[in-house]
Design a protein around this motif. Sequence first.
Motif, PDB file in Angstrom:
ATOM      1  N   GLY A   1     -14.639   6.328  -5.414  1.00  0.00           N
ATOM      2  CA  GLY A   1     -13.630   7.155  -4.795  1.00  0.00           C
ATOM      3  C   GLY A   1     -12.325   6.995  -5.556  1.00  0.00           C
ATOM      4  N   VAL A   2     -11.379   7.865  -5.271  1.00  0.00           N
ATOM      5  CA  VAL A   2     -10.088   7.824  -5.950  1.00  0.00           C
ATOM      6  C   VAL A   2      -8.995   7.644  -4.903  1.00  0.00           C
ATOM      7  N   THR A   3      -8.086   6.714  -5.180  1.00  0.00           N
ATOM      8  CA  THR A   3      -6.986   6.439  -4.269  1.00  0.00           C
ATOM      9  C   THR A   3      -5.662   6.487  -5.017  1.00  0.00           C
ATOM     10  N   VAL A   4      -4.603   6.666  -4.265  1.00  0.00           N
ATOM     11  CA  VAL A   4      -3.250   6.465  -4.783  1.00  0.00           C
ATOM     12  C   VAL A   4      -2.636   5.381  -3.911  1.00  0.00           C
ATOM     13  N   VAL A   5      -2.260   4.283  -4.552  1.00  0.00           N
ATOM     14  CA  VAL A   5      -1.618   3.179  -3.835  1.00  0.00           C
ATOM     15  C   VAL A   5      -0.113   3.384  -3.931  1.00  0.00           C
ATOM     16  N   THR A   6       0.564   3.304  -2.783  1.00  0.00           N
ATOM     17  CA  THR A   6       1.998   3.552  -2.726  1.00  0.00           C
ATOM     18  C   THR A   6       2.719   2.408  -2.034  1.00  0.00           C
ATOM     19  N   ALA A   7       4.005   2.311  -2.309  1.00  0.00           N
ATOM     20  CA  ALA A   7       4.871   1.300  -1.687  1.00  0.00           C
ATOM     21  C   ALA A   7       6.307   1.746  -1.932  1.00  0.00           C
ATOM     22  N   VAL A   8       7.250   0.924  -1.544  1.00  0.00           N
ATOM     23  CA  VAL A   8       8.653   1.162  -1.878  1.00  0.00           C
ATOM     24  C   VAL A   8       9.178  -0.053  -2.633  1.00  0.00           C
ATOM     25  N   ASP A   9      10.062   0.210  -3.593  1.00  0.00           N
ATOM     26  CA  ASP A   9      10.633  -0.882  -4.383  1.00  0.00           C
ATOM     27  C   ASP A   9      11.841  -1.484  -3.658  1.00  0.00           C
ATOM     28  N   ASP A  10      12.532  -2.402  -4.315  1.00  0.00           N
ATOM     29  CA  ASP A  10      13.687  -3.086  -3.722  1.00  0.00           C
ATOM     30  C   ASP A  10      14.820  -2.139  -3.346  1.00  0.00           C
ATOM     31  N   ASN A  11      14.868  -0.973  -3.991  1.00  0.00           N
ATOM     32  CA  ASN A  11      15.915   0.019  -3.708  1.00  0.00           C
ATOM     33  C   ASN A  11      15.435   1.108  -2.750  1.00  0.00           C
ATOM     34  N   ASP A  12      14.309   0.879  -2.079  1.00  0.00           N
ATOM     35  CA  ASP A  12      13.697   1.839  -1.157  1.00  0.00           C
ATOM     36  C   ASP A  12      13.233   3.121  -1.830  1.00  0.00           C
ATOM     37  N   ASN A  13      12.971   3.074  -3.130  1.00  0.00           N
ATOM     38  CA  ASN A  13      12.402   4.209  -3.851  1.00  0.00           C
ATOM     39  C   ASN A  13      10.884   4.130  -3.775  1.00  0.00           C
ATOM     40  N   PRO A  14      10.200   5.260  -3.553  1.00  0.00           N
ATOM     41  CA  PRO A  14       8.736   5.220  -3.507  1.00  0.00           C
ATOM     42  C   PRO A  14       8.151   4.984  -4.894  1.00  0.00           C
ATOM     43  N   ILE A  15       7.084   4.205  -4.937  1.00  0.00           N
ATOM     44  CA  ILE A  15       6.325   3.974  -6.169  1.00  0.00           C
ATOM     45  C   ILE A  15       4.855   4.196  -5.853  1.00  0.00           C
ATOM     46  N   GLY A  16       4.073   4.519  -6.876  1.00  0.00           N
ATOM     47  CA  GLY A  16       2.652   4.713  -6.643  1.00  0.00           C
ATOM     48  C   GLY A  16       1.886   4.875  -7.929  1.00  0.00           C
ATOM     49  N   LEU A  17       0.580   4.636  -7.847  1.00  0.00           N
ATOM     50  CA  LEU A  17      -0.293   4.802  -8.992  1.00  0.00           C
ATOM     51  C   LEU A  17      -1.705   5.114  -8.534  1.00  0.00           C
ATOM     52  N   THR A  18      -2.454   5.799  -9.395  1.00  0.00           N
ATOM     53  CA  THR A  18      -3.848   6.130  -9.114  1.00  0.00           C
ATOM     54  C   THR A  18      -4.710   4.901  -9.357  1.00  0.00           C
ATOM     55  N   VAL A  19      -5.618   4.650  -8.422  1.00  0.00           N
ATOM     56  CA  VAL A  19      -6.463   3.451  -8.479  1.00  0.00           C
ATOM     57  C   VAL A  19      -7.878   3.825  -8.046  1.00  0.00           C
ATOM     58  N   ASN A  20      -8.876   3.368  -8.785  1.00  0.00           N
ATOM     59  CA  ASN A  20     -10.245   3.514  -8.286  1.00  0.00           C
ATOM     60  C   ASN A  20     -10.905   2.159  -8.069  1.00  0.00           C
ATOM     61  N   SER A  21     -10.140   1.077  -8.245  1.00  0.00           N
ATOM     62  CA  SER A  21     -10.646  -0.271  -7.994  1.00  0.00           C
ATOM     63  C   SER A  21     -10.327  -0.678  -6.560  1.00  0.00           C
ATOM     64  N   PHE A  22     -10.884   0.057  -5.606  1.00  0.00           N
ATOM     65  CA  PHE A  22     -10.626  -0.152  -4.192  1.00  0.00           C
ATOM     66  C   PHE A  22     -11.933  -0.528  -3.509  1.00  0.00           C
ATOM     67  N   ALA A  23     -11.862  -1.476  -2.568  1.00  0.00           N
ATOM     68  CA  ALA A  23     -13.065  -1.862  -1.818  1.00  0.00           C
ATOM     69  C   ALA A  23     -12.682  -2.463  -0.475  1.00  0.00           C
ATOM     70  N   SER A  24     -13.585  -2.341   0.477  1.00  0.00           N
ATOM     71  CA  SER A  24     -13.390  -3.030   1.747  1.00  0.00           C
ATOM     72  C   SER A  24     -13.785  -4.493   1.550  1.00  0.00           C
ATOM     73  N   VAL A  25     -13.183  -5.376   2.335  1.00  0.00           N
ATOM     74  CA  VAL A  25     -13.441  -6.811   2.203  1.00  0.00           C
ATOM     75  C   VAL A  25     -13.969  -7.402   3.503  1.00  0.00           C
ATOM     76  N   SER A  26     -13.296  -7.110   4.628  1.00  0.00           N
ATOM     77  CA  SER A  26     -13.603  -7.815   5.872  1.00  0.00           C
ATOM     78  C   SER A  26     -13.286  -6.941   7.081  1.00  0.00           C
ATOM     79  N   LEU A  27     -14.056  -7.133   8.153  1.00  0.00           N
ATOM     80  CA  LEU A  27     -13.772  -6.469   9.419  1.00  0.00           C
ATOM     81  C   LEU A  27     -12.930  -7.342  10.341  1.00  0.00           C
ATOM     82  N   GLU A  28     -12.995  -8.649  10.158  1.00  0.00           N
ATOM     83  CA  GLU A  28     -12.260  -9.568  11.027  1.00  0.00           C
ATOM     84  C   GLU A  28     -11.579 -10.635  10.190  1.00  0.00           C
TER      85      GLU A  28
END
Length: 165
Positions: free
Chosen positions: A21-48
Amino acid sequence: MHSNSEKTTAFKEAMANYPTGVTVVTAVDDNDNPIGLTVNSFASVSLEPLLVLWSIDKRVSTYETFKKIDQFAINLLADDQADIALLFARSHQDRFANCDWYHSQHQLPIIKGAMASLQCKTFKQIEAGDHTILIGEIIAIEVDKKGPLVYHERKMGALPDSFHE
């Protein structure tokens, strides 16, 4: 025995043939500016607890910022969002000026139209070769009933209709 170069080439070939699958991971930097990048190295790890992971290349421009943040969102792209995946894969574009997005209740950038968005607080980081694995604990989930964007053989698209027959 194969040389490192031969193993690297074979590894890239094998991974290109492995659909993800294809994802875009996003966040905000120290100045509250949005950042993001395309990622396909995504996986589920745990339910609990609810944990997911993704990895970031230490050479990308936002690496140090993602290392410092305490929360991020993983936007699982819908099958009609290949343009968004390409936009966030390029380093010279103003990504957020060229797509529809909004701030979630946790002040994370969420890509509109994604099939799901997983908002996470950083749970753990693990150094692994030329990447760092970021594990997130899910604090909020938004889901839209859409098909996923799939990456295979260096191409992106929808699952074929025959997949669900």
